[in-house]
Scaffold this motif. Structure first.
Motif, PDB file in Angstrom:
ATOM      1  N   GLN A  11       0.834  -1.203   0.000  1.00 53.65           N
ATOM      2  CA  GLN A  11       0.000   0.000   0.000  1.00 53.65           C
ATOM      3  C   GLN A  11       0.867   1.251   0.000  1.00 53.65           C
ATOM      4  OE1 GLN A  11      -2.947  -0.135   3.154  1.00 53.65           O
ATOM      5  NE2 GLN A  11      -4.369  -1.227   1.828  1.00 53.65           N
ATOM      6  N   GLN A  12       0.397   2.260  -0.724  1.00 50.34           N
ATOM      7  CA  GLN A  12       1.102   3.535  -0.820  1.00 50.34           C
ATOM      8  C   GLN A  12       0.090   4.665  -0.695  1.00 50.34           C
ATOM      9  OE1 GLN A  12       2.985   4.137  -4.633  1.00 50.34           O
ATOM     10  NE2 GLN A  12       3.825   6.142  -4.077  1.00 50.34           N
ATOM     11  N   THR A  13       0.359   5.604   0.182  1.00 55.83           N
ATOM     12  CA  THR A  13      -0.488   6.789   0.322  1.00 55.83           C
ATOM     13  C   THR A  13       0.098   7.914  -0.520  1.00 55.83           C
ATOM     14  OG1 THR A  13      -1.178   6.176   2.555  1.00 55.83           O
ATOM     15  CG2 THR A  13      -1.426   8.485   1.932  1.00 55.83           C
ATOM     16  N   VAL A  14      -0.759   8.583  -1.275  1.00 58.27           N
ATOM     17  CA  VAL A  14      -0.321   9.660  -2.160  1.00 58.27           C
ATOM     18  C   VAL A  14      -1.134  10.912  -1.842  1.00 58.27           C
ATOM     19  CG1 VAL A  14      -0.046  10.414  -4.549  1.00 58.27           C
ATOM     20  CG2 VAL A  14       0.220   7.991  -3.970  1.00 58.27           C
ATOM     21  N   GLU A  15      -0.445  12.012  -1.605  1.00 57.67           N
ATOM     22  CA  GLU A  15      -1.123  13.277  -1.353  1.00 57.67           C
ATOM     23  C   GLU A  15      -1.638  13.850  -2.667  1.00 57.67           C
ATOM     24  OE1 GLU A  15       1.347  16.021   0.695  1.00 57.67           O
ATOM     25  OE2 GLU A  15       1.600  14.747   2.459  1.00 57.67           O
ATOM     26  N   THR A  16      -2.876  14.344  -2.650  1.00 62.14           N
ATOM     27  CA  THR A  16      -3.459  15.003  -3.813  1.00 62.14           C
ATOM     28  C   THR A  16      -4.167  16.272  -3.345  1.00 62.14           C
ATOM     29  OG1 THR A  16      -5.748  14.210  -3.926  1.00 62.14           O
ATOM     30  CG2 THR A  16      -4.027  12.641  -4.577  1.00 62.14           C
ATOM     31  N   ALA A  18      -7.110  16.876  -3.540  1.00 59.19           N
ATOM     32  CA  ALA A  18      -8.419  16.467  -3.033  1.00 59.19           C
ATOM     33  C   ALA A  18      -8.319  15.686  -1.729  1.00 59.19           C
ATOM     34  CB  ALA A  18      -9.142  15.630  -4.089  1.00 59.19           C
ATOM     35  N   GLY A  19      -7.100  15.521  -1.208  1.00 63.09           N
ATOM     36  CA  GLY A  19      -6.883  14.730  -0.004  1.00 63.09           C
ATOM     37  C   GLY A  19      -6.003  13.536  -0.295  1.00 63.09           C
ATOM     38  N   ASP A  20      -5.723  12.744   0.723  1.00 59.69           N
ATOM     39  CA  ASP A  20      -4.866  11.577   0.549  1.00 59.69           C
ATOM     40  C   ASP A  20      -5.598  10.475  -0.212  1.00 59.69           C
ATOM     41  OD1 ASP A  20      -2.839  12.801   1.894  1.00 59.69           O
ATOM     42  OD2 ASP A  20      -3.039  11.632   3.733  1.00 59.69           O
ATOM     43  N   ALA A  21      -4.929   9.950  -1.229  1.00 57.23           N
ATOM     44  CA  ALA A  21      -5.411   8.782  -1.958  1.00 57.23           C
ATOM     45  C   ALA A  21      -4.544   7.591  -1.571  1.00 57.23           C
ATOM     46  CB  ALA A  21      -5.356   9.026  -3.453  1.00 57.23           C
ATOM     47  N   ARG A  22      -4.973   6.412  -1.979  1.00 54.95           N
ATOM     48  CA  ARG A  22      -4.217   5.204  -1.629  1.00 54.95           C
ATOM     49  C   ARG A  22      -4.136   4.279  -2.830  1.00 54.95           C
ATOM     50  NH1 ARG A  22      -6.254   3.869   3.476  1.00 54.95           N
ATOM     51  NH2 ARG A  22      -8.069   2.920   2.500  1.00 54.95           N
ATOM     52  N   ILE A  23      -2.948   3.741  -3.060  1.00 59.70           N
ATOM     53  CA  ILE A  23      -2.729   2.752  -4.111  1.00 59.70           C
ATOM     54  C   ILE A  23      -2.359   1.436  -3.443  1.00 59.70           C
ATOM     55  CG2 ILE A  23      -1.415   2.110  -6.157  1.00 59.70           C
ATOM     56  CD1 ILE A  23      -0.684   5.063  -6.500  1.00 59.70           C
ATOM     57  N   THR A  24      -3.060   0.372  -3.793  1.00 55.73           N
ATOM     58  CA  THR A  24      -2.669  -0.971  -3.371  1.00 55.73           C
ATOM     59  C   THR A  24      -2.052  -1.650  -4.581  1.00 55.73           C
ATOM     60  OG1 THR A  24      -4.452  -1.092  -1.729  1.00 55.73           O
ATOM     61  CG2 THR A  24      -3.436  -3.170  -2.406  1.00 55.73           C
ATOM     62  N   TRP A  25      -0.761  -1.875  -4.498  1.00 54.81           N
ATOM     63  CA  TRP A  25      -0.004  -2.456  -5.604  1.00 54.81           C
ATOM     64  C   TRP A  25      -0.035  -3.981  -5.532  1.00 54.81           C
ATOM     65  CZ3 TRP A  25       2.085   0.519  -9.408  1.00 54.81           C
ATOM     66  CH2 TRP A  25       2.284   1.880  -9.148  1.00 54.81           C
ATOM     67  N   VAL A  62       1.716  -8.231 -15.594  1.00 59.20           N
ATOM     68  CA  VAL A  62       0.999  -6.956 -15.491  1.00 59.20           C
ATOM     69  C   VAL A  62       0.839  -6.596 -14.015  1.00 59.20           C
ATOM     70  CG1 VAL A  62      -1.115  -5.676 -15.996  1.00 59.20           C
ATOM     71  CG2 VAL A  62      -0.264  -7.385 -17.629  1.00 59.20           C
ATOM     72  N   THR A  63       1.478  -5.522 -13.603  1.00 59.61           N
ATOM     73  CA  THR A  63       1.279  -5.011 -12.250  1.00 59.61           C
ATOM     74  C   THR A  63      -0.069  -4.307 -12.179  1.00 59.61           C
ATOM     75  OG1 THR A  63       3.616  -4.764 -11.664  1.00 59.61           O
ATOM     76  CG2 THR A  63       2.069  -3.258 -10.602  1.00 59.61           C
ATOM     77  N   VAL A  64      -0.872  -4.649 -11.192  1.00 63.24           N
ATOM     78  CA  VAL A  64      -2.185  -4.036 -11.013  1.00 63.24           C
ATOM     79  C   VAL A  64      -2.126  -3.071  -9.831  1.00 63.24           C
ATOM     80  CG1 VAL A  64      -4.624  -4.421 -10.534  1.00 63.24           C
ATOM     81  CG2 VAL A  64      -3.371  -6.019 -12.001  1.00 63.24           C
ATOM     82  N   ALA A  65      -2.514  -1.830 -10.080  1.00 58.63           N
ATOM     83  CA  ALA A  65      -2.550  -0.806  -9.037  1.00 58.63           C
ATOM     84  C   ALA A  65      -4.004  -0.449  -8.778  1.00 58.63           C
ATOM     85  CB  ALA A  65      -1.767   0.421  -9.478  1.00 58.63           C
ATOM     86  N   LEU A  66      -4.522  -0.853  -7.621  1.00 58.59           N
ATOM     87  CA  LEU A  66      -5.900  -0.539  -7.256  1.00 58.59           C
ATOM     88  C   LEU A  66      -5.917   0.802  -6.525  1.00 58.59           C
ATOM     89  CD1 LEU A  66      -7.184  -4.023  -6.013  1.00 58.59           C
ATOM     90  CD2 LEU A  66      -7.292  -3.029  -8.315  1.00 58.59           C
TER      91      LEU A  66
END
Length: 235
Positions: A11-16, A18-25, A62-66
């Motif tokens: 999991q990776q948290t990304v600042e945007t 619109a607020g913090d988003a999250r990517i589950t790799w 294929v890496t999937v990023a949710l």
């Protein structure tokens, strides 16, 4: 297709803005593509089609990023306006590009709309539109076809045969469209349509359907895998 082993999800948290988003790799060991998938307005990344793709595609390279939009990470129940969704997606894009391989933008329902609206400007390699909401249920006059046709990149639409947001046969009414095959889009892009017989907007199939739930998901994962495996320039 060459099989590959996979690593554990991260999991990776990304600042945007619109607020913090999250990517589950869900990473492939030797990725040749990243498939970024956003969720819809009525659910998160736990839905059946996103889970199935995250499990099936990494062994195929294929890496999937949710991707979880900021409103979802914050625990809100209602999605914000499309403009805000697009803002969050744009801010996530550098993180999605970081693995250094072509990124296919995608999502289900509202997430598919975001992917289509932003694909050209972000340089997406292609778009995967799961359950694209062609129109609100019962209101075909309020068409969102312009978003799909305006993606500007090769696009695969995966649609349930009984989706009230737009049945596969309705795509025949779009410019150059024909269900079940490659269809014309705007210059620089084209879309193909894959039908999941009897499935609804969430790709659930009734007990009376001619295929099981597992078979419906197999149609999605195998169809997407085959589409992603087509060499560049061969579409």
């Amino acid at each position: 297709m060459t099989s590959d082993t996979t690593a554990e999800p991260e999991q990776q948290t990304v600042e945007t803005p619109a607020g913090d988003a999250r990517i589950t790799w869900h990473p492939a060991k030797r990725p040749r593509r990243v498939l970024a998938l956003g969720h819809g307005a009525g659910g998160g990344i736990e839905v059946r089609d996103l889970r199935a793709l995250a499990a099936a595609l990494p062994p195929l390279g294929v890496t999937v990023a949710l991707v979880e939009q900021p409103w979802r990470v914050a625990g809100k129940k209602l999605a914000p306006a499309p403009k805000t969704l697009d803002t969050g997606w744009r801010a996530l894009w550098p993180a999605l590009e970081k693995p250094g391989v072509p990124v296919v933008a995608g999502g289900r329902s509202a997430g598919a709309r975001v992917a289509c609206r932003t694909a050209r400007e972000l340089g997406a390699h292609a778009v995967l539109a799961l359950s694209f909401p062609l129109h609100p249920p019962g209101k075909p006059e309020k068409s969102r076809a312009a978003e799909l046709l305006g993606s500007g990149v090769p696009t695969l639409v995966v649609q349930g045969g009984n989706d009230p947001f737009g049945k596969p046969a309705e795509y025949a009414e779009l410019p150059g469209g024909a269900p079940g095959g490659a269809c014309g889009g705007t210059p620089g892009g084209a879309y193909e349509l894959l039908e999941v017989p009897g499935a609804d907007h969430g790709f659930a199939v009734p007990k009376r359907a001619p295929l099981s739930q597992d078979e419906a998901l197999d149609i999605i994962t195998e169809g997407v895998a085959g589409w992603l495996a087509v060499p560049d320039g061969a579409r």
